[in-house]
Motif scaffolding. Structure first.
Motif: not given
Length: 474
Positions: A407-422, A443-451
């Motif tokens: 059991t466990g949980t992954a939580i992502a906070v996404v900047d919806t304007e820039r589409e990067v992970l906060l 750190v790399g502010e990798v866009p969701i489209s690249r991830l």
């Protein structure tokens, strides 16, 4: 009393991991450097924090991992050998002997002076040695204050008189106390409650707030609270302590409700404060005590030869962040010593985000919590447009291979304007090793489209990355 004088390019107050790295970078850059240390070379992390605490926790973690795998669980026929666990801890601290660390310092070409160092005017440090003699160290270029931090005692009536444990005593204790009271539900409080409960103590954890690990996602504190309760820890939330006293061999804590809690030892894990009150700051026009104000190169404004690196500046009180800052300060010192201009753009808030926006940290409880970047609450406070995405790690094939009933949980906070992970938080067994991938993404502010094209191997727990992205994209 005799007084001598020696001159170096760089004088470093404090020979913990931060100070060692500042001195090493200075020497590698062609400068001479001396470390001043009154305790053990290697500092808090090596002897009273990171290393001993994690070795105290590791045995129980390994047992839990084996018991969570059918087949392997059958091989676990006994309980943890507490004495052997403590002996292993002692080995990792070299039995609180710093000879190996001193050998490394000498091999790196760094001088070492034992004693308490205090600033004594511009670029001067007076070291008082154990025999009472004094040595004056003069810096040609810089003095780096790397004196770290210490456990803070909350203003509880009578608390100093009961001789409370700090993290130092908690990580170096020779045996498990029968009853341990833990004051504070942050990283240290949760880890030490986990460790000593599993090593035989009956632990009571008192947390003033309504949740554990209050600076992380609420789900993290909730998961750790549930685990602690399952282990048998008496977790008392919303409980302040107003007074403390000794009643024979017992420690008695008086709660704000009027109730009393009794134990054999009390660990105070309620924050830290800078080791800056007795290092001569007043001799250079600075107020003693408190955290040092520094600029992007870790230089103290108005005192161009003085640097405050690591815990002493209060930015992030973590060993790996102290080392990160040491690289920053060390290169600045070397560059300025060469008469060159330091390009602060390299360390601007938009580039050097680790101190502010992308600090990674792990809580080595059961379950582990790994987090980097902003929480959803912090993103909201900053007015950032964001969306929170969660996924149960146990639904990933690799997790079910890792442990039965994972059991466990992954939580992502996404900047919806820039589409990067906060920010990203992982909660679950073994998730610490997932954290660096999240750190790189934040750190790399990798866009969701690249991830989307960073394909995780199957079957590993890392497949949770794919599931998070799928959930976000809908």
């Amino acid at each position: 009393m005799t007084t001598a004088e020696q001159t170096y390019d760089v004088v470093v107050l404090g020979a913990g991991s931060t100070g060692e790295n500042v001195a090493d970078i200075a020497v590698r850059g062609g400068l001479s450097a001396v470390l001043v240390e009154s305790e053990l070379v290697g500092g808090e992390c090596s002897y009273w924090a990171c290393m001993p605490s994690k070795t105290l926790l590791r045995g129980s973690e390994a047992l839990a991992a084996a018991r969570a795998v059918s087949g392997a669980a059958a091989a676990v026929t006994g309980e943890q050998d507490v004495a052997a666990t403590l002996a292993r801890r002692d080995g990792f601290t070299s039995h609180w002997d710093d000879a190996s660390q001193v050998s490394w310092v000498e091999g790196a070409g760094i001088a070492l002076v034992r004693g308490h160092g205090r600033l004594a005017g511009e670029k001067r440090v007076v070291v008082t040695r154990a025999d009472g003699s004094e040595l004056v160290l003069v810096a040609r270029h810089a003095v780096a204050v790397c004196t770290g931090s210490r456990a803070a005692l909350p203003p509880v009536d009578g608390l100093p008189d009961v001789q409370p444990w700090t993290p130092r005593e908690a990580t170096s204790a020779k045996e498990a106390p029968r009853r341990l009271l833990v004051l504070g539900g942050g990283y240290v409080g949760c880890e030490m409650a986990t460790a000593w409960q599993q090593l035989g103590s009956a632990v009571t954890l008192l947390q003033h707030g309504q949740q554990l690990l209050p600076h992380l996602e609420p789900a993290a504190g909730q998961a750790v609270e549930a685990s602690l309760r399952a282990l048998g820890v008496d977790v008392q939330l919303g409980t302040g302590v107003t007074a403390a006293r000794r009643d024979g061999d017992e420690v008695v804590l008086v709660c704000d409700s009027g109730d009393e809690v009794r134990g054999d030892e009390v660990l105070v894990a309620a924050g830290r404060e800078a080791n800056s009150d007795d290092i001569g700051l007043d001799t250079v026009g600075l107020e003693p005590g408190g955290y040092l104000e520094v600029d992007e190169s870790l230089q103290v404004p108005g005192v161009p030869w003085l640097y405050g690196v690591g815990d002493v500046n209060g930015r992030q009180l973590l060993t790996h962040m102290g080392k990160y800052q040491a690289r920053q300060a060390g290169h600045a010192i070397v560059t300025r010593a060469r008469g060159e201009q330091v390009d602060l753009a390299d360390w601007s808030p938009s580039v050097a985000t680790a101190d502010r926006l992308a600090t990674p940290s792990v809580v080595f409880t059961d379950p582990q919590v790994g987090a980097v970047g902003l929480t959803s609450a912090q993103a909201a406070e900053q007015g950032l447009p964001h969306r929170v995405v969660e996924y149960p790690i146990g639904d990933v094939a690799g997790a079910s291979v890792f442990a039965d009933g994972y059991t466990g949980t992954a939580i992502a906070v996404v900047d919806t304007e820039r589409e990067v992970l906060l920010g990203v938080t992982f909660i679950g067994p073994g998730v610490a090793e997932l954290l660096h991938s999240a750190t790189i993404a934040v750190v790399g502010e990798v866009p969701i489209s690249r991830l989307w094209h960073a394909v995780p191997s199957y079957p590993t727990i890392s497949e949770v990355w794919l599931r998070l992205l799928e959930t976000y994209r809908g």
